[in-house]
Design a protein around this motif. Structure first.
Motif, PDB file in Angstrom:
ATOM      1  N   ASP A 120       0.834  -1.210   0.000  1.00  0.00           N
ATOM      2  CA  ASP A 120       0.000   0.000   0.000  1.00  0.00           C
ATOM      3  C   ASP A 120       0.864   1.252   0.000  1.00  0.00           C
ATOM      4  O   ASP A 120       0.628   2.190  -0.766  1.00  0.00           O
ATOM      5  CB  ASP A 120      -0.912   0.016   1.233  1.00  0.00           C
ATOM      6  N   GLU A 173       2.840   1.878  -3.231  1.00  0.00           N
ATOM      7  CA  GLU A 173       1.980   2.373  -4.306  1.00  0.00           C
ATOM      8  C   GLU A 173       1.499   3.787  -4.026  1.00  0.00           C
ATOM      9  O   GLU A 173       1.609   4.679  -4.874  1.00  0.00           O
ATOM     10  CB  GLU A 173       0.791   1.426  -4.483  1.00  0.00           C
ATOM     11  N   ASP A 174       0.956   4.019  -2.847  1.00  0.00           N
ATOM     12  CA  ASP A 174       0.325   5.303  -2.552  1.00  0.00           C
ATOM     13  C   ASP A 174       1.331   6.444  -2.462  1.00  0.00           C
ATOM     14  O   ASP A 174       1.022   7.586  -2.825  1.00  0.00           O
ATOM     15  CB  ASP A 174      -0.472   5.211  -1.241  1.00  0.00           C
ATOM     16  N   GLU A 175       2.517   6.163  -1.948  1.00  0.00           N
ATOM     17  CA  GLU A 175       3.530   7.205  -1.816  1.00  0.00           C
ATOM     18  C   GLU A 175       4.482   7.245  -3.003  1.00  0.00           C
ATOM     19  O   GLU A 175       5.453   8.001  -2.998  1.00  0.00           O
ATOM     20  CB  GLU A 175       4.298   7.018  -0.504  1.00  0.00           C
ATOM     21  N   LYS A 176       4.209   6.400  -4.014  1.00  0.00           N
ATOM     22  CA  LYS A 176       4.996   6.388  -5.258  1.00  0.00           C
ATOM     23  C   LYS A 176       6.502   6.302  -4.970  1.00  0.00           C
ATOM     24  O   LYS A 176       7.318   7.056  -5.513  1.00  0.00           O
ATOM     25  CB  LYS A 176       4.677   7.621  -6.099  1.00  0.00           C
TER      26      LYS A 176
END
Length: 441
Positions: free
Chosen positions: A324, A327-330
């Motif tokens: 997570d 992905e979310d914080e790239k």
């Protein structure tokens, strides 16, 4: 702001000494008495961290250190989303894989979708050592062979089986093991030609090959990130001989290299078996092996495998939270762009310091090879150790690797920023100058 100012700020009252009466000498004596002599510590002056946050570690005196080494905490020390996921699942249920639980299935589904082929299946373990051990067992069951080819200074773990294929540990290798130079280090012969020579030697001694096992950043060989066209021909060679390619992604995987999720993708190959660990749970012990379906089928047909803690619900929750955050914080993009900035800084240092022979690596994994300065009175490994210890005193943590121990190893948590990279470069500039002068004494 100087590196000392940036990295040496006193922490808040809540970060004060946890053991005010304990001295380093007392802790070292207690450690030696209770743990024995086999463990090793980093740095001439050992570090005593008591708290971590993001890219920082805080010691028992409240001083903070820029962590540019610990790739286990890939999404940052004590990331709140990972901590919360662990606590939430631990408060609900923690058992093993002999009971049904959807957590392992949900995680396997997500992870397998990030691999380049549709026919992999996943087995979870606790550590990368266990993952590589299991990979070797499966490879031998599938091929009927026993021989394993690894690079000359490889490290693949600490179980009995994988210690025997880890030359960097300094132990005697097993009789079924052959070593080859890492890509780019083997003289006029290509990596594939070295693998073929190892296979020829196996055949001459009646050894049937099982696998070519490679760490895809060749970390212990000195961070051999390039060339990227060497592994695919070697994979063809081992497969023609009846063996399989095992890609050890324990260090290179999960976006560390910036360009791709996995190190083997840089080489344009699809491995038969992929092992992973270290950053998978951001410090929680979870690791795994992805195997082509036909390999796991042959293994499962003859072997009953069980791991008490591997794949437990808490581990799967931690691993899912890591995905997570990635992905979310790239963080893959961050590893790429900050890595470019970091490597540019390291190349700038190479122009300033004759001590630097070569800068290698990609993304947030760098290797800085040191060469002996003119008139040096110290061995290369000691010069590198002087740099590492100088960085520690300046408040920046790195380590060293390579066949001669002369390659500075830099692999910070993935939230590392350009500002953090600049702090590292400033500290390394000073440490290199000091080490150069000290080497001539």
């Amino acid at each position: 702001m100087s590196v000392i100012e940036a990295c040496g700020n006193p922490a808040s009252a809540t970060e004060a000494k946890t053991h005010p009466a304990a001295t380093t000498a007392a802790i070292l004596a207690r450690r030696a008495h209770l743990l024995g002599p086999a463990y090793r510590l980093f740095y001439e002056r050992p570090l005593h961290p008591v708290r971590g946050e993001g890219v920082w570690l805080y010691d028992d005196e409240g001083r903070r250190y820029l962590d540019a080494y610990n790739n286990v905490a890939a999404v940052g020390h004590c990331h709140p989303r990972v901590v919360e996921a662990i606590a939430r699942q631990a408060a609900q249920l923690n058992t093993h894989t002999r009971y049904l639980h959807t957590g392992i299935l949900d995680y396997a589904e997500r992870l397998l979708a990030l691999l380049p082929a549709a026919d992999y299946q996943l087995m979870l373990t606790c550590t990368g050592s266990e993952a590589n051990d299991l990979a070797l067992r499966a490879a031998r069951a599938f091929t009927g062979g026993t021989g394993v080819i690894v690079t000359e200074c490889a490290y693949h773990g600490v179980t009995s089986a994988v210690a025997e294929v880890s030359p960097s540990l300094g132990m005697a290798l097993g009789p079924m093991v052959r070593t080859v130079p890492a890509p780019g280090t083997g003289g006029p012969l290509s990596f594939a030609q070295h693998v073929q020579a190892a296979l020829d030697d196996m055949r001459a001694h009646g050894v049937r090959p099982a696998a070519l096992l490679v760490d895809t950043i060749f970390s212990s060989d000195g961070v051999r990130s390039h060339p990227c066209d060497a592994l695919a021909p070697a994979a063809d060679v081992i497969r023609r001989a009846g063996g399989v390619l095992i890609a050890d992604e324990v260090q290179a995987g999960f976006w560390r290299l910036g360009e791709r999720m996995w190190g083997f993708e840089r080489h344009g190959v699809v491995p038969d078996i992929i092992t992973m660990g270290k950053p998978m749970g951001n410090g929680h012990p979870v690791a795994g092996v992805a195997l082509r379906a036909e390999i796991i089928a042959s293994f499962g047909a003859s072997v009953r495998y069980f791991n008490t803690f591997g794949g437990n619900p808490v581990s799967c929750a931690a691993a899912a939270a890591v995905l997570d955050v990635l992905e979310d914080e790239k963080l893959g993009e961050n590893a790429y762009y900050v890595g470019e900035h970091l490597h540019a800084g390291l190349r700038w240092l190479a122009q300033r310091h004759a001590l630097i022979a070569e800068v290698r690596g990609t993304g947030l994994f760098a290797g800085v090879e040191l060469g002996a300065p003119a008139g040096a009175a110290q061995p290369l490994a000691q010069i590198a150790a002087n740099v590492v210890n100088g960085m520690r005193e300046a408040g920046v943590l790195i380590s060293a690797t390579g066949v001669q121990g002369n390659v500075l190893k830099i692999r910070p948590p993935l939230p590392f920023s350009g500002e953090h990279a600049d702090l590292l470069i400033e500290a390394l500039d000073d440490a290199l100058a000091f080490a150069t002068a000290r080497a001539r004494l």
